[in-house]
Design a protein around this motif. Structure first.
Motif, PDB file in Angstrom:
ATOM      1  N   ILE A  64      -1.278  64.733  50.323  1.00 53.06           N
ATOM      2  CA  ILE A  64      -0.409  65.958  49.515  1.00 53.06           C
ATOM      3  C   ILE A  64      -0.247  66.622  51.368  1.00 53.06           C
ATOM      4  CG2 ILE A  64      -0.050  67.800  48.556  1.00 53.06           C
ATOM      5  CD1 ILE A  64      -2.865  67.823  46.576  1.00 53.06           C
ATOM      6  N   THR A  65       0.930  66.605  51.462  1.00 55.33           N
ATOM      7  CA  THR A  65       1.691  66.727  52.824  1.00 55.33           C
ATOM      8  C   THR A  65       1.887  68.172  52.033  1.00 55.33           C
ATOM      9  OG1 THR A  65       1.795  64.723  53.865  1.00 55.33           O
ATOM     10  CG2 THR A  65       3.428  66.605  54.966  1.00 55.33           C
ATOM     11  N   LEU A  66       1.853  69.109  53.084  1.00 56.33           N
ATOM     12  CA  LEU A  66       2.398  70.508  52.746  1.00 56.33           C
ATOM     13  C   LEU A  66       3.502  71.122  53.677  1.00 56.33           C
ATOM     14  CD1 LEU A  66      -0.702  72.487  52.054  1.00 56.33           C
ATOM     15  CD2 LEU A  66       0.357  71.302  50.450  1.00 56.33           C
ATOM     16  N   ASN A  67       4.349  72.263  53.615  1.00 59.83           N
ATOM     17  CA  ASN A  67       5.420  72.300  54.100  1.00 59.83           C
ATOM     18  C   ASN A  67       5.340  73.592  55.052  1.00 59.83           C
ATOM     19  OD1 ASN A  67       7.595  71.284  53.109  1.00 59.83           O
ATOM     20  ND2 ASN A  67       7.930  72.826  51.208  1.00 59.83           N
ATOM     21  N   ILE A  68       4.032  73.772  55.142  1.00 57.65           N
ATOM     22  CA  ILE A  68       3.370  74.914  56.129  1.00 57.65           C
ATOM     23  C   ILE A  68       3.236  74.347  57.776  1.00 57.65           C
ATOM     24  CG2 ILE A  68       0.970  75.843  56.566  1.00 57.65           C
ATOM     25  CD1 ILE A  68       1.862  76.990  54.418  1.00 57.65           C
ATOM     26  N   ASP A  69       3.692  75.159  58.469  1.00 55.22           N
ATOM     27  CA  ASP A  69       4.372  75.004  59.627  1.00 55.22           C
ATOM     28  C   ASP A  69       2.837  75.393  60.529  1.00 55.22           C
ATOM     29  OD1 ASP A  69       4.522  75.453  62.301  1.00 55.22           O
ATOM     30  OD2 ASP A  69       6.530  74.698  62.321  1.00 55.22           O
ATOM     31  N   GLU A  70       2.074  74.717  60.873  1.00 61.02           N
ATOM     32  CA  GLU A  70       0.797  75.046  61.879  1.00 61.02           C
ATOM     33  C   GLU A  70       0.390  76.107  62.862  1.00 61.02           C
ATOM     34  OE1 GLU A  70      -3.560  73.209  64.242  1.00 61.02           O
ATOM     35  OE2 GLU A  70      -1.145  71.894  63.445  1.00 61.02           O
ATOM     36  N   LYS A  71       1.631  76.062  63.649  1.00 60.78           N
ATOM     37  CA  LYS A  71       1.832  76.939  63.905  1.00 60.78           C
ATOM     38  C   LYS A  71       2.680  78.286  64.140  1.00 60.78           C
ATOM     39  CE  LYS A  71       3.675  74.218  68.445  1.00 60.78           C
ATOM     40  NZ  LYS A  71       4.768  73.477  69.927  1.00 60.78           N
ATOM     41  N   LYS A  72       3.616  78.679  62.666  1.00 62.05           N
ATOM     42  CA  LYS A  72       3.321  79.433  62.176  1.00 62.05           C
ATOM     43  C   LYS A  72       2.721  80.086  61.694  1.00 62.05           C
ATOM     44  CE  LYS A  72       8.854  79.301  61.435  1.00 62.05           C
ATOM     45  NZ  LYS A  72       9.171  77.977  63.416  1.00 62.05           N
ATOM     46  N   GLN A  73       2.110  79.618  60.986  1.00 62.41           N
ATOM     47  CA  GLN A  73       0.623  79.587  60.063  1.00 62.41           C
ATOM     48  C   GLN A  73      -0.341  80.424  61.279  1.00 62.41           C
ATOM     49  OE1 GLN A  73      -0.309  80.111  56.585  1.00 62.41           O
ATOM     50  NE2 GLN A  73      -2.324  80.339  56.857  1.00 62.41           N
ATOM     51  N   LYS A  74      -0.569  80.198  62.176  1.00 61.02           N
ATOM     52  CA  LYS A  74      -1.649  80.500  63.146  1.00 61.02           C
ATOM     53  C   LYS A  74      -1.072  82.283  64.029  1.00 61.02           C
ATOM     54  CE  LYS A  74      -4.179  76.334  65.271  1.00 61.02           C
ATOM     55  NZ  LYS A  74      -3.914  75.618  66.150  1.00 61.02           N
ATOM     56  N   ASN A 121      -8.598  63.587  47.933  1.00 60.48           N
ATOM     57  CA  ASN A 121      -7.879  64.782  48.028  1.00 60.48           C
ATOM     58  C   ASN A 121      -7.791  64.683  49.768  1.00 60.48           C
ATOM     59  OD1 ASN A 121      -6.293  63.824  45.732  1.00 60.48           O
ATOM     60  ND2 ASN A 121      -7.265  66.004  44.908  1.00 60.48           N
ATOM     61  N   VAL A 122      -6.341  64.374  50.740  1.00 61.25           N
ATOM     62  CA  VAL A 122      -6.775  64.984  51.816  1.00 61.25           C
ATOM     63  C   VAL A 122      -4.817  65.348  51.863  1.00 61.25           C
ATOM     64  CG1 VAL A 122      -6.150  63.492  53.726  1.00 61.25           C
ATOM     65  CG2 VAL A 122      -7.382  62.321  52.732  1.00 61.25           C
ATOM     66  N   TYR A 123      -5.389  66.382  52.413  1.00 62.30           N
ATOM     67  CA  TYR A 123      -3.833  67.696  52.696  1.00 62.30           C
ATOM     68  C   TYR A 123      -3.604  67.738  53.902  1.00 62.30           C
ATOM     69  CZ  TYR A 123      -6.251  69.193  47.945  1.00 62.30           C
ATOM     70  OH  TYR A 123      -5.927  69.225  46.530  1.00 62.30           O
ATOM     71  N   LYS A 124      -2.036  67.903  54.296  1.00 60.30           N
ATOM     72  CA  LYS A 124      -2.615  67.947  55.309  1.00 60.30           C
ATOM     73  C   LYS A 124      -0.607  68.718  56.086  1.00 60.30           C
ATOM     74  CE  LYS A 124      -2.210  62.620  55.619  1.00 60.30           C
ATOM     75  NZ  LYS A 124      -1.446  60.787  56.906  1.00 60.30           N
ATOM     76  N   PHE A 125      -0.327  69.131  57.773  1.00 59.99           N
ATOM     77  CA  PHE A 125       0.184  70.162  57.729  1.00 59.99           C
ATOM     78  C   PHE A 125       1.950  69.570  57.409  1.00 59.99           C
ATOM     79  CE2 PHE A 125      -2.837  72.243  59.954  1.00 59.99           C
ATOM     80  CZ  PHE A 125      -3.213  73.269  59.281  1.00 59.99           C
ATOM     81  N   SER A 126       2.498  69.668  57.934  1.00 58.17           N
ATOM     82  CA  SER A 126       4.421  69.463  57.624  1.00 58.17           C
ATOM     83  C   SER A 126       4.327  68.633  58.136  1.00 58.17           C
ATOM     84  CB  SER A 126       5.464  70.077  57.808  1.00 58.17           C
ATOM     85  OG  SER A 126       4.937  71.033  58.878  1.00 58.17           O
ATOM     86  N   ASP A 127       3.917  67.964  60.237  1.00 54.37           N
ATOM     87  CA  ASP A 127       3.847  68.013  60.998  1.00 54.37           C
ATOM     88  C   ASP A 127       2.449  66.172  60.541  1.00 54.37           C
ATOM     89  OD1 ASP A 127       1.013  68.565  61.474  1.00 54.37           O
ATOM     90  OD2 ASP A 127       1.689  68.752  63.717  1.00 54.37           O
ATOM     91  N   GLY A 128       2.171  66.351  59.407  1.00 51.15           N
ATOM     92  CA  GLY A 128       0.827  64.857  59.296  1.00 51.15           C
ATOM     93  C   GLY A 128      -0.604  65.217  59.365  1.00 51.15           C
ATOM     94  N   LYS A 129      -0.975  66.351  60.397  1.00 54.33           N
ATOM     95  CA  LYS A 129      -2.011  66.908  60.659  1.00 54.33           C
ATOM     96  C   LYS A 129      -3.089  67.201  59.349  1.00 54.33           C
ATOM     97  CE  LYS A 129      -4.574  69.385  63.863  1.00 54.33           C
ATOM     98  NZ  LYS A 129      -4.429  70.733  65.111  1.00 54.33           N
TER      99      LYS A 129
END
Length: 726
Positions: free
Chosen positions: A304-314, A60-68
Motif C-alpha cells: 500500500i503506497t500512500l500519498n504522504i510526502d515524507e518531507k511534508k509529514q516531518k 502488509n507493506v506501507y510506503k511513502f509516496s516516493d516508495g520508501k
C-alpha cells in the motif's frame, strides 16, 4: 574327533544351503518389493495437505509516496512476489546453491533423504539432504520438525507436488516461504532487510548471498556473524557462483568481476509508534470504504503506497512540536495533558493527503485527531454559509444580493429576522459592531452577521452546500440558524476537503491517502479524488477572496507568511476546540486543538496552552503558518487566480483591538471600514448599503508581509472567532 568334525561339517553345509546367493538375492528382491509396496500404500494414503497457517501469512507493506517503506504490519514479515518479479540470474543462484538438478529431478533426492533419515534415527544428528521441492513442501505444508515420519511425508508429498506443479511455481514457492534471518520470510522481505531494495532490483551477487543465507540464516548474517561465520558464508557464496558458471548460467568473465555484496546493518521493522499508526489506520479505513473487506486486509499480502510526502509529514510534526508540545507540560500539568492536536494537509489540485497529524502517538493515544468527528468546527463553517449564499444568489431580508460589500447589522445578541426558530447569538465578549460589510464580518468572525446570513440563504440550502463541498451528514447537522456557528461534528480531514474544494474553484476535492494498493491477486480501485463542479467558480473564488482578508487583517493574521493565503479561525462552545483552516494556491491544511480528559470526555482548552481562551487565531494558526512555510520551502510566489464580482469589492480594514482578556498592550492600527455608529432600526435584519463601502480591494503584494513574531508575548491578535460561552 572324527565324529565331531562330521557334525560340524554337516552343520556348515546346512547354513550354506540356507543362505545361498540365490536365496539372499531373492530375499532382497522380495524385501524391495515389500518396501516398494509399502511406499506405494503410503503414497496413496498420504494426501497433499492444505498449507500450514504460517506459510500463507504475510505482512502488509506501507510506503511513502516516493516508495520508501513506512511500516510493515502482521505477525510474519513476508510479502509474496511472483517469479516474474525476481531476476532470472537470482533465480539461478538459488538453484545453484541448493539443488543443481532441480530442473531435471522428480522432486526427491532418495539417497540424500534416506541418509538424513538414517542419521536422525541413529542419533547422528539432524541433517538435510532435501531438494528444493522437498524444502518447499516442508515450508509450505509441514512443520520444521526433523523426524523420520516427517521426512517420509515430505518425500511422498514432494513427489506429488512435482507432478502437479511446474518447476517455476515450485521455485517461487520455495523462495517466498524460506526464512532468511532478521525475521524476514520470503525473498522480498529479505531483499528489503539486507539491501533496502525490492527483490526485482537484486543483482546476481546479492541474490547469491541471500541464497547462501538459507543454510544457516543467523550464523551467516554478515553484520552479526563471527569471523568463522563470515568465512563460511563467503565460501558458500563463491560455491554458489561457481556452480552457476558450471551450469552455464553465469559467464565466467562476469563471475571474475563480482565482489562480495556486504549487506546493510539490520534495522528494527517500523512499528506503529508516532504518526505511523494513524497513517496506516487511515489507509486501511479508506481501503475498506473502497470495498476491501477488513479480514482481507488483515490477512496480509498488500503493498500500500500512500500519498504522504515524507518531507511534508516531518515538517508538520515539527510544527506541532515547536508551536504546541514544547509549550506543554503533559506529565506535570493535568490541564496541559488534556490538549490534543490534529491536522490534515491536502494538495488541492489532486486531493492527495500529503501530511497528517493524529496526536501524540498512536501507541499512546489511538484515536486519530485528524479523522475524529466528535468536535465542532465552530466558525470555520462560516465560509460555507457565505458560499451557499453566493452560489444560490441569496438576498437579504430587504432584497439586496449578498456579496462581500453587503452591509449587515453586527450588534451582539440581535435576534435573527425571518426564521421560525428564534436565535440571537452573542458575539465574542458580547461586542457589538453596528453596520459592517460581509468582508468585515468574515475578518472578525461576527456571529450575529452569519446567523442572519444563514437565515437569508436558509439552513436547508446551506446544508446542501456543505454536503456538496465535502462535509459529512449526521444527527447533529440540524437545519437551524445555530448551524452558522459550526455546531455539527467535523474532522480536520473533512474541513481540509471542504476548503480544498474552495481552493480548487468549486470543483469537488475528496482527500485520499492511498496512492495505490496492490495484492498479488488483485488491485484496489483508487478513490476518485477530483470530482465535478459543486458550486460556481465565482462563488468559490469570492469566498477565497473573503478569507484572504482574515489572514491579512483579521483574526488569522498569525498564519500570514511569505505566500498568498486564505483561511478562517474557529473556537467552539466552551472553548472545547480551536481551529485554523487555510490554504495557499498549492496547499490546504486544517489544524485543530481539542480538549479531552483521560476518560475521553470533552473539556475546555481555557488556560491550557495559553492563559485564557485557546483561540483558533493563536496556536492553530501558528502551527499552520510554521508548517506551511516549511512545506512550501520557505515561501511561494504563487497567487490565487480568482474570478469574482468586482462590484462587491470592499476596502479591507486593519485589525481592531480586542476587548478580551488577551487585549494587546500595544494598540494595532484603528478600524477604517466599520466605525461603531448608532445601531440601525431593529425592525430589519440589514442596513441599507453605504456607497463608501463599494470600492476596489487593494491588490495582493508581490510577497505578503511576514506576520509579527509570535514569540512576543506583548502582541496579541484581534480575536472575534469564538462562540459565546453557553
Amino acid at each position: 574327533m572324527g565324529r565331531t568334525d562330521t557334525r560340524q561339517g554337516k552343520k556348515g553345509g546346512r547354513i550354506r544351503r540356507l543362505f545361498t546367493w540365490k536365496k539372499l538375492l531373492g530375499t532382497f528382491f522380495v524385501g524391495c518389493l515389500l518396501a516398494m509396496g509399502a511406499f506405494y500404500v503410503i503414497y496413496l494414503m498420504v494426501p497433499v495437505p492444505t498449507a500450514n497457517a504460517q506459510a500463507t501469512m504475510q505482512s502488509n507493506v506501507y510506503k511513502f509516496s516516493d516508495g520508501k517503506v513506512l511500516a510493515r504490519t502482521g505477525e510474519i514479515n513476508r510479502e509474496i512476489v511472483g517469479l516474474e518479479k525476481i531476476p532470472r540470474d537470482v533465480q539461478d543462484a538459488f538453484v545453484a546453491a541448493e539443488n543443481k538438478t532441480f530442473y531435471k529431478d522428480n522432486g526427491v533426492d532418495i539417497k540424500g533423504t534416506t541418509r538424513a533419515a538414517w542419521n536422525t534415527i541413529t542419533g547422528k544428528g539432524k541433517q538435510g539432504g532435501s531438494t528444493i521441492t522437498q524444502q518447499y513442501v516442508k515450508n509450505y505444508y509441514l512443520s520444521q520438525d526433523q523426524t523420520a515420519t516427517r521426512k517420509l511425508k515430505e518425500m511422498v508429498i514432494a513427489l506429488k507436488v512435482d507432478q502437479r506443479m511446474g518447476k517455476p511455481e515450485i521455485l517461487a514457492g520455495y523462495m517466498n516461504t524460506s526464512y532468511y534471518g532478521r525475521s524476514a520470510y520470503g525473498i522480498q522481505a529479505a531483499a528489503q532487510s539486507y539491501y533496502g531494495i525490492d527483490a526485482s532490483k537484486l543483482n546476481v551477487a546479492q541474490g547469491a548471498y541471500l541464497a547462501s543465507l538459507l543454510q544457516a540464516p543467523n550464523q551467516y548474517d554478515w553484520t552479526s556473524a563471527t569471523p568463522t561465520g563470515r568465512k563460511l558464508v563467503e565460501e558458500r557464496w563463491n560455491y554458489t557462483l561457481d556452480n552457476m558458471v558450471e551450469e552455464g548460467w553465469l559467464d565466467a568473465s562476469k563471475r571474475a568481476t563480482l565482489t562480495f555484496p556486504v549487506p546493510q546493518k539490520a534495522k528494527a521493522a517500523p512499528g506503529m509508534e508516532g504518526q505511523t499508526g494513524y497513517m496506516v489506520e487511515a489507509a486501511n479505513q479508506e481501503l475498506m470504504r473502497q470495498g476491501i473487506p477488513e479480514e482481507d486486509i488483515k490477512a496480509g499480502g498488500w503493498t500500500i503506497t500512500l500519498n504522504i510526502d515524507e518531507k511534508k509529514q516531518k515538517a508538520l510534526v515539527k510544527a506541532v512540536e515547536r508551536q504546541l508540545e514544547a509549550k506543554l507540560d503533559r506529565k506535570g500539568d493535568k490541564k496541559d495533558a488534556t490538549v490534543q492536536a490534529g491536522a490534515t494537509s491536502v494538495d488541492p489540485k489532486t486531493g492527495k493527503v500529503v501530511a497528517m497529524y493524529g496526536g501524540v502517538g498512536a501507541t499512546e493515544h489511538w484515536t486519530s485527531n485528524a479523522t475524529r468527528r466528535d468536535y465542532q468546527p465552530a466558525s470555520t463553517f462560516k465560509p460555507i454559509v457565505l458560499a451557499a449564499a453566493l452560489d444560490n444568489g441569496a438576498e437579504t431580508q430587504d432584497g439586496r444580493k449578498i456579496g462581500l460589500g453587503t452591509i449587515y447589522d453586527g450588534r451582539s445578541r440581535r435576534p435573527v429576522v425571518g426564521s421560525d426558530v428564534p436565535f440571537a447569538p452573542e458575539n465574542e465578549d458580547d461586542r457589538s459592531y453596528g453596520p459592517v460589510t460581509v468582508q468585515k464580518a468574515t475578518n472578525s468572525s461576527i456571529n450575529s452577521v452569519y446567523a442572519q446570513m444563514i437565515v437569508d440563504v436558509s439552513p436547508g440550502n446551506t446544508k446542501k452546500t456543505a454536503l456538496a463541498l465535502g462535509m459529512k451528514d449526521g444527527a447533529d447537522f440540524g437545519e437551524t440558524p445555530a448551524m452558522s456557528l459550526g455546531t455539527m461534528g467535523a474532522s480536520t480531514w473533512d474541513m481540509a476537503g471542504v476548503y480544498a474544494t474552495l481552493d480548487n474553484h468549486g470543483v469537488k476535492v475528496t482527500p485520499t491517502i492511498v496512492k495505490s494498493a496492490e495484492h498479488r491477486d488483485r488491485k484496489a480501485e483508487p478513490v476518485k479524488s477530483i470530482g465535478e463542479q459543486v458550486i460556481s467558480r465565482e462563488a468559490a473564488d469570492t469566498v477565497t477572496k473573503a478569507m484572504t482578508g482574515v489572514v491579512r487583517s483579521g483574526s488569522g493574521f498569525r498564519a500570514a507568511g511569505d505566500y498568498a493565503a486564505a483561511g478562517k479561525t474557529g473556537t467552539s462552545e466552551n472553548n472545547r476546540s480551536a481551529w485554523f483552516v487555510g490554504y495557499t494556491p498549492e496547499l490546504v491544511t486544517a489544524v485543530g486543538l481539542f480538549g479531552e480528559d483521560a476518560k475521553g470526555n470533552q473539556v475546555t482548552l481555557t488556560d491550557t496552552i495559553n492563559p485564557g481562551r485557546a483561540n483558533g487565531g493563536r496556536t492553530p494558526a501558528q502551527i499552520w503558518g510554521d508548517y506551511t512555510t516549511a512545506a512550501l520551502g520557505g515561501g511561494s510566489d504563487a497567487r490565487f487566480d480568482l474570478e469574482t464580482d468586482s462590484s462587491q469589492d470592499v476596502v479591507e480594514s486593519a485589525p481592531t483591538p480586542s476587548r478580551s482578556s488577551e487585549a494587546p498592550t500595544s494598540t494595532p492600527p484603528p478600524v477604517t471600514d466599520s466605525p461603531d455608529p448608532t445601531p440601525p432600526p431593529t425592525s430589519t435584519a440589514t442596513t441599507p448599503p453605504q456607497p463608501t463601502d463599494t470600492v476596489t480591494t487593494p491588490p495582493l503584494p508581490t510577497r505578503p508581509t511576514k506576520p509579527p513574531e509570535t514569540t512576543d508575548p506583548t502582541i496579541e491578535p484581534p480575536v472575534f472567532d469564538q462562540q459565546p460561552q453557553q
